[in-house]
Design a protein around this motif. Structure first.
Motif, PDB file in Angstrom:
ATOM      1  N   PRO A  39       8.753   9.128  -5.396  1.00 21.03           N
ATOM      2  CA  PRO A  39       8.273   8.378  -6.562  1.00 21.03           C
ATOM      3  C   PRO A  39       8.046   9.236  -7.795  1.00 21.03           C
ATOM      4  O   PRO A  39       8.426   8.854  -8.896  1.00 21.03           O
ATOM      5  N   CYS A  49       2.720  12.274  -2.546  1.00 24.11           N
ATOM      6  CA  CYS A  49       3.432  12.073  -1.289  1.00 24.11           C
ATOM      7  C   CYS A  49       4.872  12.547  -1.382  1.00 24.11           C
ATOM      8  O   CYS A  49       5.599  12.195  -2.299  1.00 24.11           O
ATOM      9  N   LEU A  54       6.939  12.317   1.486  1.00 28.08           N
ATOM     10  CA  LEU A  54       7.649  11.829   2.680  1.00 28.08           C
ATOM     11  C   LEU A  54       9.060  11.359   2.330  1.00 28.08           C
ATOM     12  O   LEU A  54      10.016  11.630   3.049  1.00 28.08           O
ATOM     13  N   THR A  73       9.771   2.359   4.009  1.00 23.23           N
ATOM     14  CA  THR A  73       9.197   3.655   3.636  1.00 23.23           C
ATOM     15  C   THR A  73       8.825   4.410   4.909  1.00 23.23           C
ATOM     16  O   THR A  73       8.504   3.800   5.930  1.00 23.23           O
ATOM     17  N   ILE A  74       8.876   5.729   4.814  1.00 23.11           N
ATOM     18  CA  ILE A  74       8.612   6.548   6.006  1.00 23.11           C
ATOM     19  C   ILE A  74       7.200   6.311   6.532  1.00 23.11           C
ATOM     20  O   ILE A  74       6.964   6.262   7.737  1.00 23.11           O
ATOM     21  N   CYS A  75       6.245   6.099   5.603  1.00 23.04           N
ATOM     22  CA  CYS A  75       4.853   5.935   6.047  1.00 23.04           C
ATOM     23  C   CYS A  75       4.681   4.683   6.900  1.00 23.04           C
ATOM     24  O   CYS A  75       3.745   4.585   7.673  1.00 23.04           O
ATOM     25  N   LEU A 105       0.827  -1.202   0.000  1.00 20.71           N
ATOM     26  CA  LEU A 105       0.000   0.000   0.000  1.00 20.71           C
ATOM     27  C   LEU A 105       0.857   1.246   0.000  1.00 20.71           C
ATOM     28  O   LEU A 105       1.883   1.313   0.651  1.00 20.71           O
ATOM     29  N   CYS A 106       0.393   2.218  -0.730  1.00 23.85           N
ATOM     30  CA  CYS A 106       1.006   3.539  -0.718  1.00 23.85           C
ATOM     31  C   CYS A 106      -0.174   4.429  -0.396  1.00 23.85           C
ATOM     32  O   CYS A 106      -1.064   4.618  -1.198  1.00 23.85           O
ATOM     33  N   VAL A 107      -0.205   4.908   0.840  1.00 28.39           N
ATOM     34  CA  VAL A 107      -1.470   5.430   1.359  1.00 28.39           C
ATOM     35  C   VAL A 107      -1.734   6.913   1.159  1.00 28.39           C
ATOM     36  O   VAL A 107      -2.851   7.371   1.265  1.00 28.39           O
ATOM     37  N   MET A 108      -0.668   7.681   0.905  1.00 23.49           N
ATOM     38  CA  MET A 108      -0.792   9.130   0.988  1.00 23.49           C
ATOM     39  C   MET A 108      -1.279   9.764  -0.293  1.00 23.49           C
ATOM     40  O   MET A 108      -0.496  10.393  -0.993  1.00 23.49           O
ATOM     41  N   CYS A 111      10.270   5.324  -4.268  1.00 27.24           N
ATOM     42  CA  CYS A 111      10.095   5.770  -2.899  1.00 27.24           C
ATOM     43  C   CYS A 111      11.213   5.123  -2.095  1.00 27.24           C
ATOM     44  O   CYS A 111      11.494   3.941  -2.271  1.00 27.24           O
TER      45      CYS A 111
HETATM   46  S1  SF4 Z   1       6.194   7.143   1.846  1.00 27.56           S
HETATM   47 FE1  SF4 Z   1       6.261   6.159  -0.172  1.00 27.56          FE
HETATM   48  S2  SF4 Z   1       5.030   4.284   0.040  1.00 27.56           S
HETATM   49 FE2  SF4 Z   1       4.541   5.641   1.748  1.00 27.56          FE
HETATM   50  S3  SF4 Z   1       2.734   6.776   1.096  1.00 27.56           S
HETATM   51 FE3  SF4 Z   1       4.543   8.008   0.573  1.00 27.56          FE
HETATM   52  S4  SF4 Z   1       5.065   7.463  -1.555  1.00 27.56           S
HETATM   53 FE4  SF4 Z   1       3.671   5.902  -0.746  1.00 27.56          FE
END
Ligand code: SF4
Lengths: 159, 348
Positions: free
Chosen positions: B198, B187, B189, B247-249, B179-182, B204
């Motif tokens: 990305p 995003c 992050l 990933t930071i998320c 999942l890539c939620v943002m 990412c």
């Molecule tokens: S940190 Fe990367 S994987 Fe997480 S929501 Fe952002 S783009 Fe998507």
């Protein structure tokens, strides 16, 4: 087509690791470097992907077998390192069965990594390059490789 | 028009990822209707060392898939960077010259170029385009003639059905994967820590910034595996704890005295349980994430989704998830956990 034999998950008894760690490590390194070199000479590993490995050192540790293989890719060839570097650029460690599952493409490295059955330390980008290079190999081309019989047996390939 | 369970209007196409030729063949051999892939550069959102296709590999992949009645979709789904628009234009031209069935594009500039230079090309709006409403999708259809839109993984199932009911454009949704939620496509992050994200470089948490380190047990502290992104500690796993992507998320942070997954847990999206409702909503395609994964993953996930979609289509509301499918998907998931994601959240 997928592999026809399923590699069972197994762990060697701790005693093996204790004995294995005391044995000289270079035979593993010689076998692994020879296999990679055969793959390179056979044109299975793409030149562009190999270029990313130039000058880098690698260690592959089979935890339950107590064995480690150190090698380097330099001047376009794989060579065993008889005197391992203290900190290789890339270090993969797992039980022996995990490496066999990977080689047979039975399991995805990310899956093994999520389950903590495979550890990757050192240069992560180099690790990704190696993984992607191996993924891109057409397995049907392996059987055509020029390899001595002892190496085929060691790798579990049909003679 | 509310979707009625048990009355699927059509069987959605199964769209599977390929980061290499062996992965493409695995997808085709295990029942994908279409395979998506990208070139080896910043024009696609999985730009990792050694991954993806050069022109010769695309040609071979197109031949392999099309000769078996399947499609190849080429993802050119990052945002063209200033001064380098030519690279994205060349990717569009090359993909079509190599016989791609459709292009998956996010950037309106790239969409505009593709439409003008190739009036007959089939264009899909990428998930990175972040179109979550039918108004946005209909706008892209009016201006660029898109034939399909991939919905971001932020909508509930009711919202998906609402979009489908209000557009002529085919709708593709995610069925399985990381999942890539943002609000995908927006995003930052990853850029926050590394300067790269990305939509700018196609990755990412680019691997060159990632460091995994085994830390042996020491006085008062058990053994751990630490992961850092550009030197910033984002997670610390216990010896037996399942891991995910760096990933930071999906990191663990100390927030008001408590350390936990403050943004999102490492887990993969898995919609098997919702398949009858997704089919009833009338989606045109179900997509699997994971061009960065190896052929073994593609084979396992494609086989499972193929069986499940066929069963859901045949059985309607009598459909149940077979334990073997659930186990196969849980095994390959991030953190070895699955989630229904936004599909089943109460919020709108
Ligand atoms: S940190 Fe990367 S994987 Fe997480 S929501 Fe952002 S783009 Fe998507």
């Amino acid at each position: 087509m997928g592999p026809t034999v399923t590699i069972p998950r197994f762990t060697l008894p701790p005693l093996v690791a204790r004995i294995g760690a005391r044995l000289p490590q270079w035979p593993h390194a010689v076998a692994l470097a020879a296999a990679l070199e055969a793959a390179r000479v056979g044109g299975v590993l793409p030149a562009a992907a190999l270029a990313a490995l130039e000058g880098r050192t690698f260690r592959v540790t089979a935890l339950d077998a107590g064995g480690a293989a150190d090698f380097r890719f330099a001047n376009g060839r794989f060579r065993p390192l008889l005197r391992p570097a203290p900190a290789p650029d890339l270090h993969l460690s797992a039980n022996l069965s995990v490496f066999l599952e990977l080689l047979a493409r039975q399991e995805d490295p990310d899956t093994l990594f999520f389950h903590r059955r495979l550890a990757i330390e050192g240069d992560t980008e180099l690790g990704l390059a190696v993984k992607n290079m191996l993924d891109a190999v057409d397995l049907s081309s392996l059987s055509r490789l020029p390899m001595p019989a002892w190496l085929r047996r060691r790798l579990g390939l049909a003679a | 028009m509310p979707a009625t369970l048990g009355s699927p209007r059509r069987k959605p196409a199964l769209v599977c990822p390929a980061g290499s030729l062996p992965a493409l063949k695995a997808a085709v051999d295990h029942g994908a209707d279409a395979v998506y892939l990208g070139f080896r550069d910043a024009t696609n959102a999985r730009n990792f060392a050694g991954l993806n296709f050069d022109a010769a590999a695309v040609a071979e992949g197109v031949r392999y898939a099309q000769s078996r009645g399947r499609e190849v979709l080429v993802a050119i789904n990052t945002y063209a960077q200033a001064g380098r628009f030519g690279q994205w234009q060349r990717a569009v031209d090359a993909a079509l010259a190599l016989g791609a069935d459709a292009l998956i594009i996010a950037d309106v500039g790239v969409l505009d170029y593709a439409r003008r230079a190739h009036p007959d090309a089939r264009l899909h709006l990428s998930v990175q385009g972040s179109a979550t409403s039918y108004e946005a999708i209909n706008f892209a259809r009016e201006r660029f003639g898109i034939r399909r839109a991939v919905l971001p993984r932020v909508l509930t199932l009711g919202e998906v059905a609402h979009v489908v009911a209000n557009t002529e454009v085919e709708i593709e949704v995610f069925g399985f994967g990381s999942l890539c939620v943002m609000n995908e496509g927006r995003c930052w992050l990853s850029s926050f820590a590394t300067g790269e994200s990305p939509n700018t470089v196609g990755a990412c948490s680019p691997a060159k910034f990632v460091q995994w380190q085994k830390v042996p047990a020491a006085a008062g502290r058990p053994e751990s595996m630490d992961v850092r992104l550009a030197g910033i500690l984002i997670d610390r796993f216990g010896a037996e704890e399942n891991a995910g992507y760096p990933t930071i998320c999906k990191g663990r942070y100390a927030v008001q005295g408590e350390t936990y997954y403050a943004l999102e847990e490492p887990a993969s999206l898995n919609v098997l349980a919702l398949l009858p409702a997704i089919l009833a909503a009338g989606v045109a395609a179900i997509k699997v994430e994971g061009r960065q994964r190896s052929p073994a993953y593609v084979a396992q996930v494609t086989r499972t989704l193929r069986e499940a979609i066929d069963a859901a289509f045949a059985q309607g509301s009598r459909f149940t998830v077979r334990p073997a499918w659930a186990a196969a998907l849980a095994k390959v998931s991030e953190g070895a956990q699955v989630t229904l994601g936004a599909y089943d959240r109460p919020w709108r």
